[in-house]
Design a protein around this motif. Structure first.
Motif, short mmCIF file in Angstrom:
data_model
loop_
_atom_site.label_atom_id
_atom_site.label_comp_id
_atom_site.label_asym_id
_atom_site.label_seq_id
_atom_site.Cartn_x
_atom_site.Cartn_y
_atom_site.Cartn_z
N TYR A 26 -24.66 9.41 77.74
CA TYR A 26 -24.85 9.68 76.31
C TYR A 26 -25.44 8.48 75.57
N CYS A 27 -25.67 7.38 76.25
CA CYS A 27 -25.97 6.10 75.58
C CYS A 27 -27.47 5.93 75.32
N ASN A 28 -27.79 5.58 74.06
CA ASN A 28 -29.17 5.19 73.75
C ASN A 28 -29.19 3.81 73.08
N PHE A 29 -28.13 3.02 73.33
CA PHE A 29 -28.07 1.67 72.79
C PHE A 29 -29.09 0.78 73.52
N ASN A 30 -29.30 -0.40 72.95
CA ASN A 30 -30.23 -1.36 73.55
C ASN A 30 -29.52 -2.08 74.69
N THR A 31 -29.40 -1.39 75.83
CA THR A 31 -28.70 -1.94 76.98
C THR A 31 -29.62 -1.95 78.20
N TYR A 32 -29.30 -2.84 79.15
CA TYR A 32 -30.15 -3.04 80.31
C TYR A 32 -29.30 -3.14 81.57
N VAL A 33 -29.75 -2.46 82.61
CA VAL A 33 -29.11 -2.53 83.92
C VAL A 33 -30.07 -3.28 84.84
N VAL A 34 -29.66 -4.46 85.27
CA VAL A 34 -30.52 -5.31 86.10
C VAL A 34 -29.75 -5.75 87.35
N ASN A 258 -14.53 -4.72 61.09
CA ASN A 258 -14.94 -3.39 60.64
C ASN A 258 -15.05 -3.34 59.12
N LEU A 259 -14.06 -3.90 58.45
CA LEU A 259 -14.07 -3.87 56.99
C LEU A 259 -15.20 -4.69 56.41
N SER A 260 -15.65 -5.72 57.12
CA SER A 260 -16.72 -6.55 56.57
C SER A 260 -18.00 -5.75 56.35
N TYR A 261 -18.26 -4.76 57.23
CA TYR A 261 -19.43 -3.90 57.03
C TYR A 261 -19.27 -3.06 55.78
N TRP A 262 -18.12 -2.44 55.64
CA TRP A 262 -17.90 -1.48 54.56
C TRP A 262 -17.65 -2.16 53.23
N ARG A 263 -17.31 -3.43 53.26
CA ARG A 263 -17.16 -4.19 52.02
C ARG A 263 -18.46 -4.88 51.63
N ALA A 264 -19.52 -4.59 52.37
CA ALA A 264 -20.84 -5.14 52.09
C ALA A 264 -20.88 -6.65 52.24
N ASP A 265 -20.05 -7.20 53.15
CA ASP A 265 -20.12 -8.63 53.43
C ASP A 265 -21.37 -8.93 54.26
N GLU A 266 -21.72 -10.19 54.34
CA GLU A 266 -22.86 -10.58 55.14
C GLU A 266 -22.44 -10.75 56.60
N TYR A 267 -23.31 -10.34 57.50
CA TYR A 267 -23.04 -10.52 58.91
C TYR A 267 -24.33 -10.88 59.64
N ILE A 268 -24.16 -11.60 60.74
CA ILE A 268 -25.30 -12.21 61.44
C ILE A 268 -25.36 -11.68 62.86
N GLY A 269 -26.43 -10.95 63.18
CA GLY A 269 -26.61 -10.43 64.52
C GLY A 269 -27.25 -11.47 65.43
N VAL A 270 -26.64 -11.70 66.58
CA VAL A 270 -27.11 -12.69 67.54
C VAL A 270 -27.29 -12.02 68.89
N GLY A 271 -28.46 -12.15 69.49
CA GLY A 271 -28.69 -11.57 70.81
C GLY A 271 -29.69 -10.43 70.76
N PRO A 272 -30.14 -9.95 71.91
CA PRO A 272 -31.17 -8.90 71.98
C PRO A 272 -30.77 -7.64 71.24
N GLY A 273 -31.61 -7.23 70.29
CA GLY A 273 -31.38 -6.00 69.55
C GLY A 273 -30.31 -6.07 68.49
N ALA A 274 -29.72 -7.24 68.26
CA ALA A 274 -28.65 -7.35 67.28
C ALA A 274 -29.18 -7.15 65.86
N HIS A 275 -28.35 -6.56 65.01
CA HIS A 275 -28.69 -6.32 63.61
C HIS A 275 -27.88 -7.27 62.73
#
Length: 337
Positions: A26-34, A258-275
């Motif tokens: 079911y997965c369509n995330f940015n994942t890799y099998v190597v 989890n609450l940081s997203y819904w409270r509109a806090d700032e967050y920093i994505g690190v790594g391939p495909g991170a938001h």
């Protein structure tokens, strides 16, 4: 603290480990099998990108760190420790900050989980997904229901009160009664936090193709709504608070991250495909940017090695204060207490 300004808001770094041993149906995330992962190289790039983006954000303090993926429990505890050391070197990482790692039951032995705890992880989110072996096979999961139970029990021993489980509902062929039975089984197993996600049949996945081809039935929308309401009623009756659309907690075990997203806090994505969603104060920015890191790991590593980060896209995200206003009006959080 290095390179930070007093008075800047807190942030939540989200390091991503993009690798899995296999892709679930079911997965369509940015994942890799190597076949093999150069973990030392990935670790060095995660550390450098975290340092770069924390510096650009001019962050003062970190409220939470969330290691996602992919399957971050396939990374070594040493990689997790190195990233946390980088975060603590660039900003204030309080001893009580929530540090969550997503784990699959198939890579969650007691010794491995103990290693993550020693590295600085203090909360686990375990991808159980189902407690039914037939459903797990349909989903393409590596583990059995018995292995999921064993992993959760081991996690609860090491992270008491801070172990969450993920469950999926709305699977092809799943009935309301079967879902209710799984909820009861989950209550006998779980700690104080449960995340429930309605299965999305994503285009391009094996499971979606099976449903589209008629090999598996598509769940009716009315049944999906009924399953969601059933889950809410069962969990609330068991003392859980429905504090966010997919998340339930009791005894104060709400997830800070989890609450940081819904409270509109700032967050920093690190790594391939991170938001990420944060203000680049280090570049004189005053509006939040929506940033997506380069998807493919090898390309991402080349960019991090050459320029300190691998940002694929960046766009202004809403007007200043817009998300905060929505939060204050009660639109983003169901019940944060």
């Amino acid at each position: 603290m290095k390179g930070v300004r007093q008075g800047c808001p807190s942030h939540a770094p989200c390091p991503q480990w993009p690798y899995c041993r296999k892709r679930c149906s079911y997965c369509n995330f940015n994942t890799y099998v190597v076949r093999a992962v150069d973990e030392a190289a990935v670790r060095a790039c995660l550390v450098r990108e975290a340092q770069t983006l924390l510096r650009l954000s001019q962050v003062h303090s970190v409220t939470s760190v969330f290691f996602g993926g992919g399957t971050p429990s396939l990374a070594s505890p040493g990689t997790v420790a190195a990233v946390l050391e980088a975060v603590a070197g660039a900003a204030h990482l309080p001893a009580a900050a929530e540090v969550t790692l997503e784990a699959n039951p198939s890579s969650a032995s007691t010794s491995r989980l103990a290693g993550f705890r020693a590295a600085g992880v203090n909360r686990l989110s375990i991808g159980v997904q189902s407690l039914d072996d037939a459903e797990l096979r349909m989903l393409g999961r590596e583990h059995t229901a018995a292995e999921a139970r064993q992993a959760v029990e081991a996690a609860r021993g090491l992270f008491p009160g801070r172990t969450s489980i993920d469950l999926l509902f709305g699977l092809p062929g799943q009935s309301r009664d079967a879902w209710a039975q799984q909820l009861e089984a989950a209550l006998r197993l779980c700690d104080d936090h449960i995340s429930l996600y309605q299965l999305t049949l994503e285009r391009g996945t094996a499971l979606a193709a099976q449903v589209r081809g008629g090999a598996l039935p598509a769940p009716p929308q009315d049944l999906l709504a009924d399953m969601y309401e059933t889950a809410r009623n069962v969990l609330v009756a068991a003392g859980f608070r429905h504090y966010e659309v997919s998340n339930f907690a009791r005894r104060g075990a709400l997830s800070t991250h989890n609450l940081s997203y819904w409270r509109a806090d700032e967050y920093i994505g690190v790594g391939p495909g991170a938001h990420g969603r944060f203000i680049l104060r280090g570049e004189g920015g005053c509006s939040r940017e929506a940033r997506v890191q380069t998807l493919e790991p090898v390309t991402w590593m080349r960019e991090v090695q050459s320029q300190g980060h691998g940002t694929r896209s960046r766009d202004v995200f809403g007007e200043p204060g817009e998300a905060r206003a929505l939060q204050q009006e009660g639109w983003l959080v169901l019940d944060s207490g």
